[in-house]
Design an enzyme around this catalytic site. Sequence first.
Site, PDB file in Angstrom:
ATOM      1  N   PHE A   1      -5.228   5.904  11.381  1.00  0.00           N
ATOM      2  CA  PHE A   1      -6.505   5.433  11.014  1.00  0.00           C
ATOM      3  C   PHE A   1      -7.030   4.475  12.197  1.00  0.00           C
ATOM      4  CE2 PHE A   1      -3.623   2.419   8.977  1.00  0.00           C
ATOM      5  CZ  PHE A   1      -4.246   1.379   9.332  1.00  0.00           C
ATOM      6  N   ARG A   2      -6.486   3.961  12.690  1.00  0.00           N
ATOM      7  CA  ARG A   2      -6.930   2.974  13.885  1.00  0.00           C
ATOM      8  C   ARG A   2      -7.761   3.665  14.737  1.00  0.00           C
ATOM      9  NH1 ARG A   2      -2.163   1.152  12.554  1.00  0.00           N
ATOM     10  NH2 ARG A   2      -1.939  -0.899  11.916  1.00  0.00           N
TER      11      ARG A   2
ATOM     12  N   ILE B   1       0.629   4.346   3.463  1.00  0.00           N
ATOM     13  CA  ILE B   1      -0.123   4.514   2.197  1.00  0.00           C
ATOM     14  C   ILE B   1      -0.557   5.678   1.590  1.00  0.00           C
ATOM     15  CG2 ILE B   1      -1.127   2.185   2.544  1.00  0.00           C
ATOM     16  CD1 ILE B   1      -3.773   3.626   3.488  1.00  0.00           C
TER      17      ILE B   1
ATOM     18  N   HIS C   1       2.165  -1.952   1.870  1.00  0.00           N
ATOM     19  CA  HIS C   1       0.867  -1.993   2.127  1.00  0.00           C
ATOM     20  C   HIS C   1       0.136  -1.328   1.035  1.00  0.00           C
ATOM     21  CE1 HIS C   1       1.260  -2.884   6.834  1.00  0.00           C
ATOM     22  NE2 HIS C   1       1.619  -3.809   6.067  1.00  0.00           N
TER      23      HIS C   1
ATOM     24  N   CYS D   1     -12.492  -5.042 -14.162  1.00  0.00           N
ATOM     25  CA  CYS D   1     -12.059  -5.165 -15.303  1.00  0.00           C
ATOM     26  C   CYS D   1     -10.414  -4.906 -15.376  1.00  0.00           C
ATOM     27  CB  CYS D   1     -12.777  -4.245 -16.500  1.00  0.00           C
ATOM     28  SG  CYS D   1     -12.127  -2.664 -16.297  1.00  0.00           S
TER      29      CYS D   1
ATOM     30  N   CYS E   1     -16.236   2.557 -12.114  1.00  0.00           N
ATOM     31  CA  CYS E   1     -15.570   2.414 -13.272  1.00  0.00           C
ATOM     32  C   CYS E   1     -16.430   3.021 -14.459  1.00  0.00           C
ATOM     33  CB  CYS E   1     -15.105   1.090 -13.729  1.00  0.00           C
ATOM     34  SG  CYS E   1     -14.172   0.791 -15.228  1.00  0.00           S
TER      35      CYS E   1
ATOM     36  N   THR F   1       7.367   3.176  13.922  1.00  0.00           N
ATOM     37  CA  THR F   1       6.601   1.788  14.089  1.00  0.00           C
ATOM     38  C   THR F   1       6.821   0.963  15.285  1.00  0.00           C
ATOM     39  OG1 THR F   1       6.186  -0.239  12.811  1.00  0.00           O
ATOM     40  CG2 THR F   1       8.534   0.809  12.320  1.00  0.00           C
ATOM     41  N   SER F   2       5.888   0.451  15.800  1.00  0.00           N
ATOM     42  CA  SER F   2       6.167  -0.323  16.939  1.00  0.00           C
ATOM     43  C   SER F   2       6.055  -1.752  16.615  1.00  0.00           C
ATOM     44  CB  SER F   2       4.977  -0.299  17.941  1.00  0.00           C
ATOM     45  OG  SER F   2       3.651  -0.144  17.212  1.00  0.00           O
TER      46      SER F   2
ATOM     47  N   ASN G   1      11.582   5.712  18.061  1.00  0.00           N
ATOM     48  CA  ASN G   1       9.978   5.395  18.125  1.00  0.00           C
ATOM     49  C   ASN G   1       9.891   5.993  19.602  1.00  0.00           C
ATOM     50  OD1 ASN G   1       8.009   4.290  16.878  1.00  0.00           O
ATOM     51  ND2 ASN G   1       7.675   3.054  18.788  1.00  0.00           N
TER      52      ASN G   1
HETATM   53 ZN   LIG Z   1     -14.398  -1.662 -14.906  1.00  0.00          ZN
END
Ligand SMILES: [Zn+2]
Length: 258
Positions: A36-37, A110, A126, A137, A166, A207-208, A230
């Site tokens: 994503f970077r 993620i 993460h 809420c 929501c 991972t670095s 790696n």
């Molecule tokens: Zn809500």
Amino acid sequence: MNRESLQQFQKMIDSHSRIVFFGGAGVSVASGIPDFRSADGLYNNRGVEFENYEPEYLLSRTCLYREPKVFYEFYRQKLDTRGVEPNVTHYKLAELERAGKMVGIVTQNIDGLHQRAGSERVFEIHGTTMRNYCHACGRVFPGDYIFKYFDGLTPESGPDAIIPRCDKCGGMVRPAVTLYEESLPEDAVRGAIDAIASADMMIIAGTSLVVYPAAGMVDYFHGDTIVLINKGVTSRDRYADLVIRDPMEDVFSEIVVR
Ligand SMILES: [Zn+2]
């Protein structure tokens, strides 16, 4: 593929029964999840000029709350992992867990792919895109809520329609992802530290080790064997008993669980 390293790795797995796996973005690359970077390949069809932003900003708390339209357009384009499948590394780790050899998987990813491959002891330091909640809420929404919401958008939807709402209070629904400027989820961190501290072998992969505080968590390890897989050099190479540069999926597809 370095056969000698592979044999050494297999022997280490065979002779340990409390293995912890600490993984980063490289684990999901073989599943086709882009980094994503890199903001490359983003479409500009809602008037968002992505080239004006740093990738880290696009996943920051400031962006979410100050420019939610920019945040959700980036999220929509980059983080939809529906249709993405776990790869051999995810599956082999799940198999090792079922064989009673793992104390846990600590992941910076993620994408929820470890759970989808069958692992149960997963600590997502993460957060995850697989859970969402209303920032007003607190109501919890299922994993695909935000992406289904995006699916309902049409060219006629106004520019504000990109912000998921929501159905109870109209507040903004956000992913349970730890953004830049946010602290790590406490229970995942506690579980991760316990797993690392109780392990006799640690595999650090994909991972670095540059993103803190996550990278510092490997210091809780007190076991006797560290394996580092790696493609690039990391700050911890010199502490490792074995360093493997071959592609992770090639390594794990050769590992035998016994
Ligand atoms: Zn809500």
